[in-house]
Scaffold this motif. Structure first.
Motif, PDB file in Angstrom:
ATOM      1  N   VAL A 104       0.871  -1.079  -0.045  1.00 46.84           N
ATOM      2  CA  VAL A 104       0.052  -0.170  -0.046  1.00 46.84           C
ATOM      3  C   VAL A 104       0.763   1.351  -0.006  1.00 46.84           C
ATOM      4  O   VAL A 104       0.386   2.420  -0.246  1.00 46.84           O
ATOM      5  N   LYS A 105       2.052   0.951   0.211  1.00 47.98           N
ATOM      6  CA  LYS A 105       2.968   2.177   0.431  1.00 47.98           C
ATOM      7  C   LYS A 105       4.758   1.815   0.047  1.00 47.98           C
ATOM      8  O   LYS A 105       4.748   0.813   0.622  1.00 47.98           O
ATOM      9  N   ARG A 106       5.130   2.522  -0.867  1.00 44.14           N
ATOM     10  CA  ARG A 106       6.450   2.426  -0.838  1.00 44.14           C
ATOM     11  C   ARG A 106       7.477   3.610  -1.245  1.00 44.14           C
ATOM     12  O   ARG A 106       6.977   4.596  -1.625  1.00 44.14           O
ATOM     13  N   GLU A 107       8.578   3.718  -0.635  1.00 38.43           N
ATOM     14  CA  GLU A 107       9.319   4.605  -0.600  1.00 38.43           C
ATOM     15  C   GLU A 107      10.700   4.364  -0.627  1.00 38.43           C
ATOM     16  O   GLU A 107      11.238   3.712   0.548  1.00 38.43           O
ATOM     17  N   ALA A 108      11.768   5.314  -1.203  1.00 34.32           N
ATOM     18  CA  ALA A 108      13.135   5.323  -1.076  1.00 34.32           C
ATOM     19  C   ALA A 108      13.265   6.064   0.020  1.00 34.32           C
ATOM     20  O   ALA A 108      12.864   7.214   0.157  1.00 34.32           O
ATOM     21  N   LEU A 109      14.190   5.415   1.013  1.00 31.64           N
ATOM     22  CA  LEU A 109      14.810   6.381   2.334  1.00 31.64           C
ATOM     23  C   LEU A 109      15.897   7.237   2.035  1.00 31.64           C
ATOM     24  O   LEU A 109      16.689   6.906   1.004  1.00 31.64           O
ATOM     25  N   THR A 110      15.926   8.232   2.958  1.00 32.92           N
ATOM     26  CA  THR A 110      17.188   9.174   2.524  1.00 32.92           C
ATOM     27  C   THR A 110      18.159   8.810   3.599  1.00 32.92           C
ATOM     28  O   THR A 110      18.015   8.379   4.622  1.00 32.92           O
ATOM     29  N   PRO A 111      19.613   9.249   3.377  1.00 30.62           N
ATOM     30  CA  PRO A 111      20.546   9.092   4.369  1.00 30.62           C
ATOM     31  C   PRO A 111      20.383  10.306   5.449  1.00 30.62           C
ATOM     32  O   PRO A 111      19.682  11.355   5.336  1.00 30.62           O
ATOM     33  N   VAL A 112      21.271   9.946   6.719  1.00 29.93           N
ATOM     34  CA  VAL A 112      21.383  11.066   7.636  1.00 29.93           C
ATOM     35  C   VAL A 112      22.017  12.134   7.131  1.00 29.93           C
ATOM     36  O   VAL A 112      23.194  12.032   6.696  1.00 29.93           O
ATOM     37  N   LEU A 113      21.301  13.318   7.420  1.00 33.68           N
ATOM     38  CA  LEU A 113      21.987  14.504   6.929  1.00 33.68           C
ATOM     39  C   LEU A 113      22.965  15.118   7.911  1.00 33.68           C
ATOM     40  O   LEU A 113      22.862  15.077   9.038  1.00 33.68           O
ATOM     41  N   ALA A 114      24.220  15.350   7.502  1.00 34.95           N
ATOM     42  CA  ALA A 114      25.323  15.752   8.384  1.00 34.95           C
ATOM     43  C   ALA A 114      24.992  17.105   8.904  1.00 34.95           C
ATOM     44  O   ALA A 114      24.369  18.026   8.309  1.00 34.95           O
ATOM     45  N   SER A 115      25.524  17.250  10.212  1.00 38.36           N
ATOM     46  CA  SER A 115      25.441  18.707  10.636  1.00 38.36           C
ATOM     47  C   SER A 115      25.837  19.799   9.759  1.00 38.36           C
ATOM     48  O   SER A 115      27.131  19.581   9.413  1.00 38.36           O
ATOM     49  N   SER A 116      25.141  20.878   9.729  1.00 32.88           N
ATOM     50  CA  SER A 116      25.900  21.894   8.914  1.00 32.88           C
ATOM     51  C   SER A 116      27.061  22.433   9.866  1.00 32.88           C
ATOM     52  O   SER A 116      27.898  23.305   9.070  1.00 32.88           O
ATOM     53  N   ASN A 117      27.293  22.282  11.132  1.00 33.56           N
ATOM     54  CA  ASN A 117      28.255  22.608  11.908  1.00 33.56           C
ATOM     55  C   ASN A 117      29.639  21.986  11.707  1.00 33.56           C
ATOM     56  O   ASN A 117      30.581  22.125  12.404  1.00 33.56           O
ATOM     57  N   HIS A 118      29.403  20.787  11.186  1.00 30.46           N
ATOM     58  CA  HIS A 118      30.500  19.971  11.143  1.00 30.46           C
ATOM     59  C   HIS A 118      30.678  19.101   9.606  1.00 30.46           C
ATOM     60  O   HIS A 118      29.775  18.869   8.838  1.00 30.46           O
ATOM     61  N   VAL A 119      32.011  19.353   9.328  1.00 27.53           N
ATOM     62  CA  VAL A 119      32.368  18.873   7.890  1.00 27.53           C
ATOM     63  C   VAL A 119      33.529  17.917   8.258  1.00 27.53           C
ATOM     64  O   VAL A 119      34.464  18.311   8.582  1.00 27.53           O
ATOM     65  N   ASP A 120      33.327  16.895   7.519  1.00 26.34           N
ATOM     66  CA  ASP A 120      34.315  15.646   7.521  1.00 26.34           C
ATOM     67  C   ASP A 120      35.563  16.103   6.659  1.00 26.34           C
ATOM     68  O   ASP A 120      35.322  16.728   5.568  1.00 26.34           O
ATOM     69  N   GLU A 121      36.581  15.913   7.172  1.00 29.41           N
ATOM     70  CA  GLU A 121      37.896  16.457   6.335  1.00 29.41           C
ATOM     71  C   GLU A 121      38.193  15.350   5.224  1.00 29.41           C
ATOM     72  O   GLU A 121      38.044  14.040   5.789  1.00 29.41           O
ATOM     73  N   LYS A 122      38.070  15.510   4.200  1.00 30.40           N
ATOM     74  CA  LYS A 122      38.383  14.598   2.933  1.00 30.40           C
ATOM     75  C   LYS A 122      39.927  14.296   2.927  1.00 30.40           C
ATOM     76  O   LYS A 122      40.703  15.237   2.778  1.00 30.40           O
ATOM     77  N   ILE A 123      40.282  13.055   3.253  1.00 30.45           N
ATOM     78  CA  ILE A 123      41.476  12.533   3.013  1.00 30.45           C
ATOM     79  C   ILE A 123      41.744  12.130   1.795  1.00 30.45           C
ATOM     80  O   ILE A 123      41.115  11.176   1.116  1.00 30.45           O
ATOM     81  N   PRO A 124      42.727  12.527   1.008  1.00 29.01           N
ATOM     82  CA  PRO A 124      42.834  12.245  -0.471  1.00 29.01           C
ATOM     83  C   PRO A 124      43.368  10.713  -0.636  1.00 29.01           C
ATOM     84  O   PRO A 124      43.930  10.283   0.397  1.00 29.01           O
ATOM     85  N   LEU A 125      43.066  10.178  -1.682  1.00 31.30           N
ATOM     86  CA  LEU A 125      43.515   8.662  -1.892  1.00 31.30           C
ATOM     87  C   LEU A 125      45.120   8.885  -2.253  1.00 31.30           C
ATOM     88  O   LEU A 125      45.569   9.535  -3.148  1.00 31.30           O
ATOM     89  N   GLN A 126      45.769   7.979  -1.509  1.00 30.19           N
ATOM     90  CA  GLN A 126      47.229   7.774  -2.071  1.00 30.19           C
ATOM     91  C   GLN A 126      47.718   6.635  -1.242  1.00 30.19           C
ATOM     92  O   GLN A 126      46.989   5.692  -0.374  1.00 30.19           O
ATOM     93  N   THR A 127      48.922   6.232  -1.761  1.00 31.14           N
ATOM     94  CA  THR A 127      49.431   4.897  -0.924  1.00 31.14           C
ATOM     95  C   THR A 127      50.087   4.920   0.334  1.00 31.14           C
ATOM     96  O   THR A 127      50.193   6.108   0.678  1.00 31.14           O
ATOM     97  N   LEU A 128      50.213   3.937   0.740  1.00 28.51           N
ATOM     98  CA  LEU A 128      50.947   4.020   2.263  1.00 28.51           C
ATOM     99  C   LEU A 128      52.400   4.706   1.875  1.00 28.51           C
ATOM    100  O   LEU A 128      53.042   5.208   2.972  1.00 28.51           O
ATOM    101  N   SER A 129      52.798   4.298   0.972  1.00 28.93           N
ATOM    102  CA  SER A 129      54.297   5.335   0.555  1.00 28.93           C
ATOM    103  C   SER A 129      54.057   6.801   0.415  1.00 28.93           C
ATOM    104  O   SER A 129      55.185   7.547   0.138  1.00 28.93           O
ATOM    105  N   GLY A 130      52.971   7.321   0.094  1.00 33.92           N
ATOM    106  CA  GLY A 130      52.788   8.560  -0.027  1.00 33.92           C
ATOM    107  C   GLY A 130      52.473   9.026  -1.559  1.00 33.92           C
ATOM    108  O   GLY A 130      52.240  10.298  -1.985  1.00 33.92           O
ATOM    109  N   LYS A 131      52.289   8.085  -2.430  1.00 36.28           N
ATOM    110  CA  LYS A 131      52.050   8.265  -3.703  1.00 36.28           C
ATOM    111  C   LYS A 131      50.645   8.704  -4.242  1.00 36.28           C
ATOM    112  O   LYS A 131      49.650   7.983  -3.527  1.00 36.28           O
ATOM    113  N   SER A 132      49.968   9.807  -4.883  1.00 38.85           N
ATOM    114  CA  SER A 132      48.894   9.988  -4.951  1.00 38.85           C
ATOM    115  C   SER A 132      48.060   8.631  -5.888  1.00 38.85           C
ATOM    116  O   SER A 132      48.893   8.192  -6.715  1.00 38.85           O
TER     117      SER A 132
END
Length: 249
Positions: A104-132
């Protein structure tokens, strides 16, 4: 007496009708996605059953997830994806309300919205030896990605030690780069370094901090191989070590 029996029959029929018309709610999630982006579960509209698709999942992984997320204590595997097929569910997270066997009802659910006061620092992809490391930028004609888990050996990773050994042999024989990508769930970068030492891995290792590589290629089974061409396209994927002749010429 006859009137009493008739009333009892009517009562039984009425109770059966009430039970058969009971409303149920089914929520389908994928635990591998939940680690990265949790679902904002809505208020239940009926008794709720939470289900995990029967794909690249085992009981140990399910229990580990439930221990980390108590709100999903009643999570179970949708065996053979029976309910997903029955209700025509083709994505997660998703909610279905069923009444008397009818959706009788179907819906796609949404992810938890991140707090506007908190932004996760994006860590760039690189190898353990430091190569991008870039997911779609391949500098050579071919590149092999070996997606693995630093918890190996572990009961939810069957044959992982054999596959790691096979990949080490592949890296030694291939004329093109072979790079190991480590899944970030339950672990940190030190676990990746321990994995490197434990299995004497000589090729480059990338710790996938934000699950970018795994999400990009939709990989859930581990260990797992991908082979990319110079355009970044995947020309092979599977849980068997690639034996493409081009890699060894």
């Amino acid at each position: 007496m006859l009137l009493r029996q008739a009333l009892l029959i009517v009562l039984c029929v009425f109770k059966t009708a009430i039970v058969s018309a009971q409303t149920k709610e089914y929520v389908f999630i994928n635990i591998w996605d939940e680690y990265q982006q949790p679902t904002a579960l809505p208020i239940p509209l009926a008794p709720r059953t939470i289900l995990q698709p029967d794909l690249n999942i085992d009981t140990a992984s399910l229990q580990q997830f439930k221990a980390s997320f108590p709100d999903y204590a009643n999570l179970n595997i949708d065996s053979h994806n029976q309910l997903m097929r029955t209700f025509g569910v083709r994505q997660t997270p998703y909610r279905v309300i069923v009444e008397d066997g009818t959706v009788v009802k179907r819906e796609a659910l949404t992810p938890v919205l991140a707090s506007s006061n908190h932004v996760d620092e994006k860590i760039p992809l690189q190898t353990l030896s430091g190569k991008s490391f870039a997911i779609n930028h391949v500098e050579t004609k071919y590149r092999v990605l070996f997606l693995s888990d630093s918890l190996c050996p572990f009961h939810h990773l069957p044959n992982c030690e054999t596959r790691v050994k096979q990949n080490n042999e592949l890296a030694s024989a291939s004329i093109y780069p072979v790079i190991t990508i480590i899944k970030p769930f339950y672990v940190d970068i030190q676990n990746a370094r321990d994995y490197q030492q434990r299995f004497l891995v000589q090729q480059e290792i990338v710790f996938d901090h934000h699950n970018e590589v795994f999400r990009q290629f939709d990989v859930h089974e581990l260990p797992y191989w991908l082979v990319q061409n110079q355009q970044g396209q995947v020309i092979y994927r599977g849980n068997k070590m690639p034996t493409l002749p081009a890699l060894f010429h």
